[in-house]
Design a protein around this motif. Structure first.
Motif, short mmCIF file in Angstrom:
data_model
loop_
_atom_site.label_atom_id
_atom_site.label_comp_id
_atom_site.label_asym_id
_atom_site.label_seq_id
_atom_site.Cartn_x
_atom_site.Cartn_y
_atom_site.Cartn_z
N GLU A 188 37.15 36.25 41.36
CA GLU A 188 36.98 35.56 40.08
C GLU A 188 35.71 36.02 39.37
OE1 GLU A 188 39.83 33.76 42.50
OE2 GLU A 188 37.70 34.08 43.02
N GLU A 189 34.64 36.24 40.12
CA GLU A 189 33.38 36.69 39.50
C GLU A 189 33.50 38.11 38.95
OE1 GLU A 189 29.92 34.23 41.86
OE2 GLU A 189 30.96 35.85 42.93
N VAL A 190 34.26 38.95 39.62
CA VAL A 190 34.48 40.29 39.09
C VAL A 190 35.23 40.20 37.76
CG1 VAL A 190 35.58 42.52 39.48
CG2 VAL A 190 34.51 41.32 41.39
N LEU A 191 36.27 39.38 37.73
CA LEU A 191 37.10 39.27 36.52
C LEU A 191 36.36 38.57 35.39
CD1 LEU A 191 40.54 38.31 38.12
CD2 LEU A 191 39.66 40.57 37.53
N GLU A 192 35.40 37.74 35.73
CA GLU A 192 34.64 37.02 34.70
C GLU A 192 33.45 37.82 34.19
OE1 GLU A 192 33.64 33.39 36.63
OE2 GLU A 192 35.70 32.59 36.56
N SER A 193 33.12 38.92 34.87
CA SER A 193 32.00 39.74 34.40
C SER A 193 32.38 40.44 33.10
CB SER A 193 31.59 40.76 35.47
OG SER A 193 32.62 41.69 35.72
N ARG A 194 31.36 40.87 32.39
CA ARG A 194 31.55 41.42 31.04
C ARG A 194 32.51 42.60 31.04
NH1 ARG A 194 28.00 45.18 28.48
NH2 ARG A 194 26.56 44.84 30.22
N LEU A 195 33.45 42.61 30.09
CA LEU A 195 34.38 43.72 29.95
C LEU A 195 33.63 44.91 29.36
CD1 LEU A 195 37.44 44.27 30.41
CD2 LEU A 195 37.75 43.84 27.96
N ILE A 196 33.65 46.03 30.08
CA ILE A 196 32.95 47.23 29.62
C ILE A 196 33.88 48.14 28.83
CG2 ILE A 196 31.65 49.27 30.35
CD1 ILE A 196 30.19 46.62 30.76
N CYS A 197 35.03 48.44 29.42
CA CYS A 197 36.06 49.23 28.73
C CYS A 197 37.38 48.83 29.37
CB CYS A 197 35.79 50.73 28.88
SG CYS A 197 36.84 51.77 27.85
N ASP A 198 38.21 48.18 28.60
CA ASP A 198 39.44 47.60 29.10
C ASP A 198 40.25 48.62 29.92
OD1 ASP A 198 41.43 45.72 29.41
OD2 ASP A 198 42.36 46.11 27.47
N PRO A 199 40.58 48.29 31.19
CA PRO A 199 40.49 46.99 31.86
C PRO A 199 39.30 46.84 32.81
CG PRO A 199 41.94 48.38 33.11
CD PRO A 199 41.43 49.22 31.96
N LEU A 200 38.31 47.71 32.72
CA LEU A 200 37.21 47.70 33.68
C LEU A 200 36.09 46.76 33.24
CD1 LEU A 200 36.96 51.50 34.58
CD2 LEU A 200 38.19 49.68 35.79
N HIS A 201 35.72 45.88 34.17
CA HIS A 201 34.62 44.95 33.94
C HIS A 201 33.33 45.53 34.50
CE1 HIS A 201 38.26 42.47 33.80
NE2 HIS A 201 37.57 41.61 33.05
N LEU A 202 32.23 44.87 34.19
CA LEU A 202 30.93 45.33 34.67
C LEU A 202 30.92 45.52 36.18
CD1 LEU A 202 27.93 45.97 34.13
CD2 LEU A 202 27.47 43.52 34.37
N LEU A 203 31.49 44.56 36.91
CA LEU A 203 31.45 44.63 38.37
C LEU A 203 32.49 45.59 38.95
CD1 LEU A 203 30.70 40.94 39.40
CD2 LEU A 203 29.13 42.86 39.05
N ASP A 204 33.31 46.22 38.11
CA ASP A 204 34.17 47.31 38.55
C ASP A 204 33.42 48.65 38.57
OD1 ASP A 204 36.94 46.28 38.90
OD2 ASP A 204 36.70 45.69 36.80
N CYS A 205 32.19 48.64 38.05
CA CYS A 205 31.43 49.88 37.88
C CYS A 205 30.35 50.01 38.94
CB CYS A 205 30.78 49.91 36.50
SG CYS A 205 31.91 49.61 35.11
N CYS A 206 30.02 51.24 39.28
CA CYS A 206 28.99 51.49 40.29
C CYS A 206 27.60 51.18 39.73
CB CYS A 206 29.04 52.94 40.75
SG CYS A 206 28.62 54.13 39.45
N VAL A 207 26.64 51.06 40.63
CA VAL A 207 25.25 50.84 40.24
C VAL A 207 24.63 52.16 39.78
CG1 VAL A 207 25.02 48.90 41.82
CG2 VAL A 207 24.40 51.19 42.61
N VAL A 208 23.50 52.07 39.10
CA VAL A 208 22.71 53.24 38.72
C VAL A 208 21.38 53.14 39.44
CG1 VAL A 208 21.58 54.46 36.82
CG2 VAL A 208 23.83 53.41 36.47
N THR A 209 21.11 54.08 40.33
CA THR A 209 19.89 54.00 41.15
C THR A 209 19.20 55.34 41.23
OG1 THR A 209 21.15 54.47 43.17
CG2 THR A 209 20.80 52.15 42.62
#
Length: 388
Positions: A188-209
């Motif tokens: 639920e938290e992944v799906l509720e995270s900000r939509l970056i580019c449909d259908p990928l949400h923020l938490l579908d994306c890797c970190v930048v380190t």
């Protein structure tokens, strides 16, 4: 050149920091190199082969060899295929079998987090630029979102299924004191995270380190003389995927070719694999890669990863037990190096006790470089626990 059975991974090291504004790239390369060599019980004076990617400072291997004081090199290279480069480097260390070197050092370093805001030039002058960038096809998120959209259209894959990849990574990362995102998340938290580019949400994306890592590959003779448990390189495959001049198969990755090559060389099948380190730049990357490596039928990746199937130690396919690029570390925006390192930890029995796969004898490592939607490099390794 055959790699299976002729090289061993004797040392690995992952930089513990995820933001390193007080180090140069050369210094990070040196720190991870020293760590991996110490892990192997070797020194810089033992190194006669050096491999890095083209982002290494200066004239890549030439400048870095001087900086590291590698005075006895008989083999060096800077193969570049993005995040899959380091798996290719391990495979190319089969040059050891040809007598070209005995101890090969592979390093990665990058500081994209500290450098954010600066303009990156890679990819701005490719022959495809005038055709693709004109239409806004400029960033990795949009390109991977296109893959996800197509997969959903063809197979009915859902955002909930993709979210399970992130959930598994987060449940692993909470055990990693160095993970950039150590908090466990829910579907639920992944799906509720900000939509970056449909259908990928923020938490579908890797970190930048920021960060880096290093691997030491040695000949069997050197391995036998070391007190350290080594990991054998059993199989290696690599390939490139491109658009076919506009006839791209968006949901096909280079794993359909690199995987069978590695499995054949190692003499094993997907059913034999105990643990998998799979490049996870985005959740969709894992789904399509698992399919193309043969762990499930094409189109069934979404169902395969759901409901904890990727969780260690007892999931159907335990993966990325360090938290992967989705939660732990993605140094230099290149995740292949850390995938090798965690696979070695699993095979040595050195993963976190809560995540250690029982009797882990065979591990698969897969790296992706570039973009799945257009052009990408793919490399697959099969690693095995040394018999001694």
């Amino acid at each position: 050149m055959r790699s299976g059975g002729v090289a061993h991974i004797a040392g690995v090291f992952e930089h513990p920091r995820r933001e390193i504004p007080d180090r140069t790239l050369a210094e990070i390369h040196a720190e991870v190199a020293a760590g991996a060599l110490a892990d192997a019980g070797l020194g810089f004076e033992d190194v006669d082969g050096f491999l890095c990617d083209s982002t290494a400072p200066g004239w890549s291997p030439l400048s870095m060899a001087e900086y590291l004081g590698l005075d006895h090199l008989s083999y060096f290279e800077s193969t570049e295929s993005g995040g899959s480069s380091y798996l290719q480097h391990v495979g190319h260390a089969a040059a050891i079998a040809a007598g070209m070197c005995r101890v090969a050092l592979i390093t990665l370093a990058g500081t994209p987090r500290s450098d954010r805001g600066r303009v990156a030039g890679r990819g701005t002058e490719g022959p495809e630029t005038g055709f693709e960038w004109l239409w806004g096809f400029t960033g990795p998120v949009s390109q991977y979102a296109l893959v996800a959209q197509r997969h959903m259209y063809e197979f009915g894959t859902t955002s909930e299924q993709l979210a399970w990849v992130k959930v598994a990574a987060s449940r692993h990362a909470k055990h990693n004191p160095h993970a950039f995102l150590p908090q466990e998340v829910t579907v639920e938290e992944v799906l509720e995270s900000r939509l970056i580019c449909d259908p990928l949400h923020l938490l579908d994306c890797c970190v930048v380190t920021d960060g880096g890592g290093a691997v030491v590959v040695v000949s069997p003779e050197v391995a036998r003389a070391l007190p350290r448990q080594t990991v054998e390189v059993l199989g290696h495959g690599e390939t490139a995927k491109h658009t076919g001049n506009g006839r791209a198969d968006l949901i096909m990755t280079g794993a359909v070719r690199s995987g069978p090559l590695a499995f054949a060389e190692a003499g094993v099948t997907p059913r034999d694999i105990d643990y998998a380190s799979i490049y996870d730049s985005f959740t969709i990357t894992v789904v399509v890669t698992i399919e193309d490596l043969g762990f499930c039928e094409k189109g069934r990746g979404g169902a395969f990863v759901a409901d904890g199937a990727l969780e260690a130690p007892h999931g159907r396919l335990p993966f990325n037990t360090d938290g992967g690029g989705l939660c732990n570390n993605h140094p230099g925006n290149r995740g292949g190096m850390t995938k090798i390192i965690e696979a070695v930890r699993q095979l040595r029995g050195e993963a976190h006790p809560a995540l250690q796969v029982p009797d882990c004898e065979l591990a698969l490592v897969h790296g992706t470089g570039g973009s799945l939607a257009t052009r990408s490099g793919a490399a697959t390794l099969i690693l095995g626990r040394s018999g001694r």
